[in-house]
Scaffold this active site. Sequence first.
Site, mmCIF file in Angstrom:
data_model
loop_
_atom_site.group_PDB
_atom_site.id
_atom_site.type_symbol
_atom_site.label_atom_id
_atom_site.label_comp_id
_atom_site.label_asym_id
_atom_site.label_seq_id
_atom_site.Cartn_x
_atom_site.Cartn_y
_atom_site.Cartn_z
ATOM 1 C CB CYS A 253 -1.062 -0.028 0.980
ATOM 2 S SG CYS A 253 -2.368 0.991 1.138
ATOM 3 C CG HIS A 254 -0.299 5.016 1.349
ATOM 4 N ND1 HIS A 254 -1.382 4.510 1.291
ATOM 5 C CD2 HIS A 254 -0.168 6.094 0.807
ATOM 6 C CE1 HIS A 254 -2.017 5.013 0.743
ATOM 7 N NE2 HIS A 254 -1.614 6.118 0.354
#
Length: 182
Positions: A110-111
Amino acid sequence: MAEQKKIAFLVADEGIEQIELTDPWQHVEKAGGVPRLLGPKLGTVQGFNHLTPADTFDVDVAFADAVDSDYDALVIPGGVANSDLLRLEPDAVRIVQEHVAAGKPVAAICHGPWLLVEADVVRGKMLTSFPSLKTDIRNAGGSWEDLEVQVCVMNGWTLVTSRNPGDLEAFNREALKAFDLG
């Protein structure tokens, strides 16, 4: 009996996308690995279900006390706040840089790749991530594709990345292979 592999999970104090921490953690344990939670300081960190506070987790080792040689692989869970805060932690950046320099595998979801960008380790690598990071990855010299999971092996170093919690099955499968646990 072979020594169990220790897998470091790097998190900030808050904003951790909980499922991106707990699901890979459980897969590492089930595969016989020993997950360890590394954070900015000892105490607890706050998981989130997107923007809603969820469970807290005890930190095993503070970043400043972490020695890369103690760990066989790294996992960097996502969460916007978690990832943004992590890149401001000089010791978290140091851990990633030492780990990559040692040629040990890293998995980020994800991030999570924001920390890899900050550590300047994505140049020449192919990654995926949450789509909002693609420009940051490209500006840091990496390549980005919108894929469920991306495995990049370069110069003896393996990097596994995925986009979001919907990709956890593929992320866990490839991370465990990279960690020689699956």
